[in-house]
Design a protein around this motif. Structure first.
Motif, short mmCIF file in Angstrom:
data_model
loop_
_atom_site.label_atom_id
_atom_site.label_comp_id
_atom_site.label_asym_id
_atom_site.label_seq_id
_atom_site.Cartn_x
_atom_site.Cartn_y
_atom_site.Cartn_z
N LYS A 20 0.82 -1.12 -0.07
CA LYS A 20 0.10 0.07 0.10
C LYS A 20 0.78 1.11 0.10
N SER A 22 1.21 5.40 0.01
CA SER A 22 0.18 6.65 0.51
C SER A 22 1.00 7.97 0.17
N ASN A 23 0.29 9.05 -0.16
CA ASN A 23 0.85 10.12 -0.19
C ASN A 23 1.03 10.67 1.18
N ASN A 26 -1.16 13.79 2.03
CA ASN A 26 -2.52 13.49 1.90
C ASN A 26 -2.71 11.85 2.02
N GLU A 27 -2.80 11.30 3.24
CA GLU A 27 -2.90 10.14 3.30
C GLU A 27 -4.27 9.42 2.79
N SER A 28 -5.09 10.26 2.38
CA SER A 28 -6.32 9.81 1.71
C SER A 28 -6.00 9.27 0.51
N GLN A 29 -4.97 9.79 -0.27
CA GLN A 29 -4.62 9.28 -1.62
C GLN A 29 -3.68 8.08 -1.40
N TRP A 30 -4.33 6.93 -1.72
CA TRP A 30 -3.27 5.64 -1.67
C TRP A 30 -3.59 4.83 -2.83
N CYS A 31 -2.73 3.68 -2.98
CA CYS A 31 -3.29 2.64 -3.98
C CYS A 31 -2.19 1.55 -3.67
#
Length: 78
Positions: A20, A22-23, A26-31
């Motif tokens: 995983k 994450s940015n 901005n931890e809501s942006q992840w992949c």
């Protein structure tokens, strides 16, 4: 424990894991990405498609790297 898959090359099993990303700003942006586990690497590489999913707020610069064929290319690092 790691799974052994063939994401690097067919017929050559390598340790791989789903990671995983994450940015950090901005931890809501992840992949998630499938990754090859290599403890001897100098640098970690991830697909540009994953970078795009993490947003444009990542800080980056450019370095020169030499590939296995002795070609030198500029690459963006984050």
């Amino acid at each position: 424990m790691f799974n052994y898959g063939i994401i690097q090359s067919p017929g050559r099993p390598t340790p791989q894991a789903s990671i995983k990303l994450s940015n950090p700003s901005n931890e809501s942006q992840w992949c998630h990405v499938d990754a090859i586990v290599d403890t001897g690497v100098t640098m970690t590489c991830i697909p540009e498609s994953a970078i795009k999913k993490l947003g444009k707020s990542l800080i980056y610069s450019t370095i020169k790297v030499r590939d296995a064929n002795e070609n030198i290319r500029g690459r963006t690092i984050y």
